[in-house]
Design a protein around this motif. Structure first.
Motif, mmCIF file in Angstrom:
data_model
loop_
_atom_site.group_PDB
_atom_site.id
_atom_site.type_symbol
_atom_site.label_atom_id
_atom_site.label_comp_id
_atom_site.label_asym_id
_atom_site.label_seq_id
_atom_site.Cartn_x
_atom_site.Cartn_y
_atom_site.Cartn_z
ATOM 1 N N ILE A 150 0.850 -1.190 0.000
ATOM 2 C CA ILE A 150 0.000 0.000 0.000
ATOM 3 C C ILE A 150 0.887 1.242 0.000
ATOM 4 N N SER A 151 0.305 2.359 -0.375
ATOM 5 C CA SER A 151 1.083 3.582 -0.534
ATOM 6 C C SER A 151 1.603 4.099 0.811
ATOM 7 N N VAL A 152 2.543 5.019 0.711
ATOM 8 C CA VAL A 152 3.057 5.688 1.908
ATOM 9 C C VAL A 152 1.919 6.343 2.676
ATOM 10 N N LEU A 153 1.031 7.027 1.961
ATOM 11 C CA LEU A 153 -0.097 7.691 2.605
ATOM 12 C C LEU A 153 -0.950 6.700 3.379
ATOM 13 N N ARG A 154 -1.256 5.553 2.758
ATOM 14 C CA ARG A 154 -2.101 4.569 3.421
ATOM 15 C C ARG A 154 -1.376 3.912 4.610
ATOM 16 N N ASN A 155 -0.046 3.792 4.529
ATOM 17 C CA ASN A 155 0.717 3.267 5.656
ATOM 18 C C ASN A 155 0.529 4.122 6.899
ATOM 19 N N VAL A 156 0.425 5.423 6.705
ATOM 20 C CA VAL A 156 0.268 6.325 7.846
ATOM 21 C C VAL A 156 -1.200 6.469 8.244
ATOM 22 N N ALA A 157 -2.102 6.348 7.283
ATOM 23 C CA ALA A 157 -3.530 6.552 7.559
ATOM 24 C C ALA A 157 -4.208 5.316 8.144
ATOM 25 N N LEU A 158 -3.860 4.137 7.638
ATOM 26 C CA LEU A 158 -4.592 2.924 8.013
ATOM 27 C C LEU A 158 -4.594 2.648 9.517
ATOM 28 N N PRO A 159 -3.455 2.768 10.230
ATOM 29 C CA PRO A 159 -3.506 2.538 11.684
ATOM 30 C C PRO A 159 -4.456 3.497 12.407
ATOM 31 N N GLN A 160 -4.577 4.712 11.924
ATOM 32 C CA GLN A 160 -5.512 5.655 12.542
ATOM 33 C C GLN A 160 -6.947 5.168 12.408
ATOM 34 N N GLU A 161 -7.270 4.627 11.237
ATOM 35 C CA GLU A 161 -8.626 4.125 11.006
ATOM 36 C C GLU A 161 -8.915 2.911 11.885
ATOM 37 N N ARG A 162 -7.916 2.017 11.998
ATOM 38 C CA ARG A 162 -8.112 0.778 12.756
ATOM 39 C C ARG A 162 -8.091 1.020 14.268
ATOM 40 N N VAL A 163 -7.177 1.863 14.736
ATOM 41 C CA VAL A 163 -6.983 2.043 16.175
ATOM 42 C C VAL A 163 -7.850 3.158 16.737
ATOM 43 N N LEU A 164 -7.911 4.286 16.015
ATOM 44 C CA LEU A 164 -8.621 5.462 16.534
ATOM 45 C C LEU A 164 -10.030 5.614 15.972
ATOM 46 N N GLY A 165 -10.379 4.817 14.956
ATOM 47 C CA GLY A 165 -11.711 4.899 14.385
ATOM 48 C C GLY A 165 -11.944 6.126 13.516
ATOM 49 N N ARG A 166 -10.873 6.743 13.029
ATOM 50 C CA ARG A 166 -11.040 7.902 12.160
ATOM 51 C C ARG A 166 -11.549 7.487 10.791
ATOM 52 N N SER A 167 -12.262 8.389 10.140
ATOM 53 C CA SER A 167 -12.694 8.129 8.775
ATOM 54 C C SER A 167 -11.469 8.136 7.863
ATOM 55 N N ARG A 168 -11.622 7.561 6.683
ATOM 56 C CA ARG A 168 -10.501 7.532 5.743
ATOM 57 C C ARG A 168 -10.057 8.948 5.391
ATOM 58 N N ALA A 169 -11.018 9.837 5.160
ATOM 59 C CA ALA A 169 -10.673 11.207 4.778
ATOM 60 C C ALA A 169 -9.911 11.912 5.899
ATOM 61 N N GLU A 170 -10.392 11.757 7.138
ATOM 62 C CA GLU A 170 -9.723 12.405 8.267
ATOM 63 C C GLU A 170 -8.325 11.841 8.476
ATOM 64 N N ALA A 171 -8.217 10.508 8.396
ATOM 65 C CA ALA A 171 -6.923 9.867 8.614
ATOM 66 C C ALA A 171 -5.919 10.287 7.543
ATOM 67 N N GLU A 172 -6.366 10.384 6.321
ATOM 68 C CA GLU A 172 -5.448 10.764 5.252
ATOM 69 C C GLU A 172 -5.066 12.239 5.341
ATOM 70 N N GLU A 173 -5.931 13.066 5.855
ATOM 71 C CA GLU A 173 -5.575 14.468 6.059
ATOM 72 C C GLU A 173 -4.467 14.582 7.119
ATOM 73 N N VAL A 174 -4.637 13.839 8.225
ATOM 74 C CA VAL A 174 -3.602 13.818 9.258
ATOM 75 C C VAL A 174 -2.296 13.258 8.689
ATOM 76 N N ALA A 175 -2.411 12.196 7.893
ATOM 77 C CA ALA A 175 -1.228 11.568 7.312
ATOM 78 C C ALA A 175 -0.463 12.539 6.420
ATOM 79 N N ARG A 176 -1.169 13.284 5.602
ATOM 80 C CA ARG A 176 -0.497 14.246 4.713
ATOM 81 C C ARG A 176 0.202 15.336 5.527
ATOM 82 N N THR A 177 -0.433 15.786 6.595
ATOM 83 C CA THR A 177 0.184 16.807 7.443
ATOM 84 C C THR A 177 1.475 16.285 8.061
ATOM 85 N N LEU A 178 1.457 15.052 8.563
ATOM 86 C CA LEU A 178 2.636 14.500 9.225
ATOM 87 C C LEU A 178 3.728 14.135 8.225
ATOM 88 N N LEU A 179 3.347 13.681 7.043
ATOM 89 C CA LEU A 179 4.363 13.429 6.022
ATOM 90 C C LEU A 179 5.060 14.729 5.634
#
Length: 256
Positions: free
Chosen positions: A106-135
């Motif tokens: 999976i992409s770099v973005l999904r590597n950072v976003a997916l744990p947020q969705e699984r652990v924190l219950g964030r939506s895909r859009a929210e998790a990917e926004e956080v992921a882009r900020t941290l990248l």
């Protein structure tokens, strides 16, 4: 830059923490305090118990005995270390290992976003926004849509740091994060860690990078044979160790 006053109450406190592997005792009743915003460097020879200590803090290796206080969670090894308590403890901690442990498919973005969705219950859009900020924070905004295999080792380690930060830990644990990297790529990772330290992130760092230990960490401790043999302000400890065992180790490091 965050000013560290040293007046904060300990965010980590270990009491008599021990770890046995059969008849072998890897940790001998370790006592340790780390205050909020401090960076602690953990140094010492190979096999001294440094990584074991870090893995016990995160309960990857369950301690044999002792008590851990992490933020507002207390766990007594072998007494009340229930699944619920261990999850609560780990929620305060982010960990970065020697190996990057990224998902290759999976992409770099999904590597950072997916744990947020699984652990924190964030939506895909929210998790990917956080992921882009941290990248962006670790200097890899332009790698978001690539696969990890297209990234250098230093870039993959910075992705792993972004992934850990995405879960909102109060403390970051680093286990020799540059040991698998050549010196130039290691500097990329150390630069990100320096920025985290300056931002006020509490960090426990197992490292052989003596420059980082001396110039970035607030305190350092030297371990040998599963015990803390010396601890104190980093620069003072590294430049003027008080015990012969600590002097022996630091001489070996300096003469490499």
């Amino acid at each position: 830059m965050t000013v560290k006053t040293g007046n904060e109450r300990p965010i980590i406190r270990l009491e008599k923490l021990s770890k046995d592997y059969g008849d072998f005792r890897a940790l001998h009743g370790v006592d340790l305090e780390v205050r909020k915003g401090e960076v602690l460097a953990i140094i010492g020879p190979s096999g001294s118990g440094k990584s074991t200590l870090l893995r016990c803090v995160n309960y990857i290796e369950p301690p044999t005995s002792g008590t851990l206080h992490i933020a507002d969670v207390t766990v007594r090894a072998g007494v009340d270390d229930t699944t619920r308590k261990i999850r609560a403890l780990r929620a305060n901690l982010g960990m970065v290992f020697q190996s990057f442990n990224l998902f290759p498919h999976i992409s770099v973005l999904r590597n950072v976003a997916l744990p947020q969705e699984r652990v924190l219950g964030r939506s895909r859009a929210e998790a990917e926004e956080v992921a882009r900020t941290l990248l962006g924070r670790v200097g890899l905004a332009n790698k978001a849509d690539q696969f990890p295999v297209r990234c250098s080792g230093g870039q993959q380690q910075r992705i792993a740091i972004a992934r850990a930060l995405a879960l909102g830990p109060k403390v970051m644990l680093f286990d020799e994060p540059t040991s698998a990297l050549d010196p130039e790529l290691g500097l990329e990772v150390l630069s990100v860690m320096r920025e985290l330290a300056e931002s006020g992130m509490t960090m426990l760092v197992v490292t052989h990078e003596m420059g980082f230990a001396e110039n970035v960490s607030d305190h350092a401790l030297i371990m040998a044979e599963g015990r803390i043999i010396e601890e104190g302000p980093s620069r003072e400890l590294i430049r003027n160790p008080q015990t012969e065992r600590a002097r022996q180790f630091l001489r070996a490091v300096n003469e490499r």
